[in-house]
Design a protein around this motif. Structure first.
Motif, mmCIF file in Angstrom:
data_model
loop_
_atom_site.group_PDB
_atom_site.id
_atom_site.type_symbol
_atom_site.label_atom_id
_atom_site.label_comp_id
_atom_site.label_asym_id
_atom_site.label_seq_id
_atom_site.Cartn_x
_atom_site.Cartn_y
_atom_site.Cartn_z
ATOM 1 N N UNK A 261 -3.939 -9.518 13.125
ATOM 2 C CA UNK A 261 -4.078 -8.118 13.514
ATOM 3 C C UNK A 261 -4.776 -7.392 12.369
ATOM 4 N N UNK A 262 -5.713 -6.518 12.720
ATOM 5 C CA UNK A 262 -6.385 -5.681 11.715
ATOM 6 C C UNK A 262 -6.147 -4.216 12.076
ATOM 7 N N UNK A 263 -5.774 -3.426 11.086
ATOM 8 C CA UNK A 263 -5.586 -1.984 11.274
ATOM 9 C C UNK A 263 -6.747 -1.269 10.599
ATOM 10 N N UNK A 264 -7.667 -0.753 11.399
ATOM 11 C CA UNK A 264 -8.891 -0.161 10.882
ATOM 12 C C UNK A 264 -9.005 1.302 11.304
ATOM 13 N N UNK A 265 -9.816 2.060 10.559
ATOM 14 C CA UNK A 265 -10.096 3.427 10.959
ATOM 15 C C UNK A 265 -10.742 3.407 12.346
ATOM 16 N N UNK A 266 -10.251 4.266 13.224
ATOM 17 C CA UNK A 266 -10.728 4.245 14.609
ATOM 18 C C UNK A 266 -12.232 4.465 14.698
ATOM 19 N N UNK A 267 -12.750 5.352 13.860
ATOM 20 C CA UNK A 267 -14.177 5.674 13.934
ATOM 21 C C UNK A 267 -15.063 4.462 13.650
ATOM 22 N N UNK A 268 -14.553 3.534 12.820
ATOM 23 C CA UNK A 268 -15.368 2.372 12.451
ATOM 24 C C UNK A 268 -15.537 1.378 13.600
ATOM 25 N N UNK A 269 -14.691 1.470 14.616
ATOM 26 C CA UNK A 269 -14.775 0.511 15.728
ATOM 27 C C UNK A 269 -14.912 1.207 17.076
ATOM 28 N N UNK A 270 -14.993 2.540 17.075
ATOM 29 C CA UNK A 270 -14.971 3.300 18.326
ATOM 30 C C UNK A 270 -16.110 2.916 19.275
ATOM 31 N N UNK A 271 -17.287 2.583 18.719
ATOM 32 C CA UNK A 271 -18.445 2.289 19.567
ATOM 33 C C UNK A 271 -18.635 0.795 19.825
ATOM 34 N N UNK A 272 -17.723 -0.015 19.303
ATOM 35 C CA UNK A 272 -17.837 -1.461 19.500
ATOM 36 C C UNK A 272 -17.212 -1.870 20.831
ATOM 37 N N UNK A 273 -17.704 -2.943 21.405
ATOM 38 C CA UNK A 273 -17.194 -3.430 22.678
ATOM 39 C C UNK A 273 -16.322 -4.660 22.454
ATOM 40 N N UNK A 274 -15.153 -4.637 23.041
ATOM 41 C CA UNK A 274 -14.223 -5.764 22.935
ATOM 42 C C UNK A 274 -13.767 -6.167 24.334
#
Length: 349
Positions: free
Chosen positions: A307-320
């Motif tokens: 599990x990784x806890x990252x700033x939301x903005x850093x992954x907001x535009x990524x697709x999972x």
């Protein structure tokens, strides 16, 4: 206030051992929080202090007095339960003063004490109401107030906030912290909620299987857990564990792994988004939990759950589902041997 000392405390029900020799000291005026999974013995330990259960072996001392065979009412403790335990036919005023009434204290003294505590807890306007006319948070304030009125040497709390909604729990945590600073009393608090433990405690006691695993400040347990159990139990989300026998992922660089290491640990909060960095490593992300201020990415690193806890903005535009490149400062790594004991660390002290 008084210190509470546990010396080789044991509790069994028939052949079932619940507590297996607990040694612990709560200093006078300290806020101690007991945490651990269900069945670990934390509530049983609290009930032994209160005198609600008989001790099987060892010794419990409150102040200068060994209380193994002392009646609950004579121990100088007051307990606040999860269920509030208010008398439904009594008003708030009567509930608050009940403990003093059965001691046949002067009615004027009782009235004065009730008014003082009601003001302290901001429930003066509720004194003539019945418990059924109160909200959950108000009932818990009354339960806490009933304990304060008795002026005990030690306060005992058994998951007192677990029946409240999230907003009320946050509010009551703040109130309890203020209350402890004001009263300067010894408090022993049982919870399964890590946020409560980390925000309220002077020291946290982590228990498992009737045994104390580690005692320390919230920061100490988070940064320097003594074993795999504590490392996995303290912190949310829990620490990631990478088994060396499965191999570390390509790009996961560790300057030096101590001899005897079986497991490398890294907290989700210490993983960073290192897209394009030459020493980054891949994480296959399956599920993303958006927490608002951060995102919890669940997936795998090198074929092992992570599990990784990252700033939301850093992954907001990524697709999972998809892949993300991560990195970490090696100073935040933890190392454990095959027995699960922490053997060394490159973390800053």
């Amino acid at each position: 206030m008084a210190e509470v000392i546990f010396s080789n405390v044991q509790k069994s029900y028939g052949e079932t051992e619940i507590l297996k020799g607990v040694d612990l000291e709560a200093s006078a005026g300290e806020f101690i929080v007991l945490v651990g999974p269900s069945g670990c013995g934390k509530s049983t330990l609290l009930r032994l202090v209160a005198g609600l259960e008989d001790i099987t072996g060892g010794e419990i001392r409150i102040g200068s007095k060994v209380v193994n065979d002392v009646a609950p009412r004579d121990r100088g403790v007051a307990m606040v339960f999860q269920s509030y335990a208010l008398y439904p036919h009594m008003s708030v005023r009567e509930n608050l003063g009940f403990g003093l009434s059965i001691r046949k204290e002067d009615p004027k003294k009782i009235a004065s004490a009730v008014e003082e505590v009601a003001k302290m807890l901001d429930i003066s306007a509720l004194l003539d109401r019945l418990p059924k006319q109160l909200s959950g948070g108000q009932r818990q304030r009354v339960a806490i107030g009933r304990a304060i009125v008795r002026q005990p040497d030690v306060f005992l709390f058994d998951e007192p906030l677990s029946n409240l909604d999230a907003a009320l729990r946050t509010q009551m945590r703040v109130e309890l912290k203020k209350l402890h600073k004001r009263l300067k009393s010894t408090m022993i608090y049982v919870t399964h909620d890590q946020v409560e433990a980390m925000t309220l405690a002077d020291r946290i006691v982590v228990m498992n299987g009737g045994v104390v695993q580690q005692v320390g400040s919230p920061l100490e347990l988070f940064e320097r857990p003594s074993n795999l159990f504590v490392a996995g139990f303290i912190g949310s989300p829990g620490m990631n564990f990478l088994k060396l026998k499965n191999g570390l992922p390509e790009g996961f660089e560790v300057p030096e792994i101590p001899d005897g290491t079986d497991v490398v640990g890294i907290r989700p909060q210490h993983l960073e988004h290192w897209d394009g960095h030459q020493t980054s490593f891949p994480m296959q992300v399956e599920v993303v939990e958006s927490m608002g201020w951060e995102a919890h990415l669940h997936g795998g690193v090198g074929g092992q759950p992570a599990v990784a806890a990252l700033e939301f903005e850093s992954v907001a535009r990524m697709k999972f589902p998809g892949e993300i490149r991560l990195g970490c400062d090696p100073r935040h790594l933890h190392f454990f041997n095959s027995s699960g004991v922490a053997i060394s660390s490159t973390r800053p002290q």
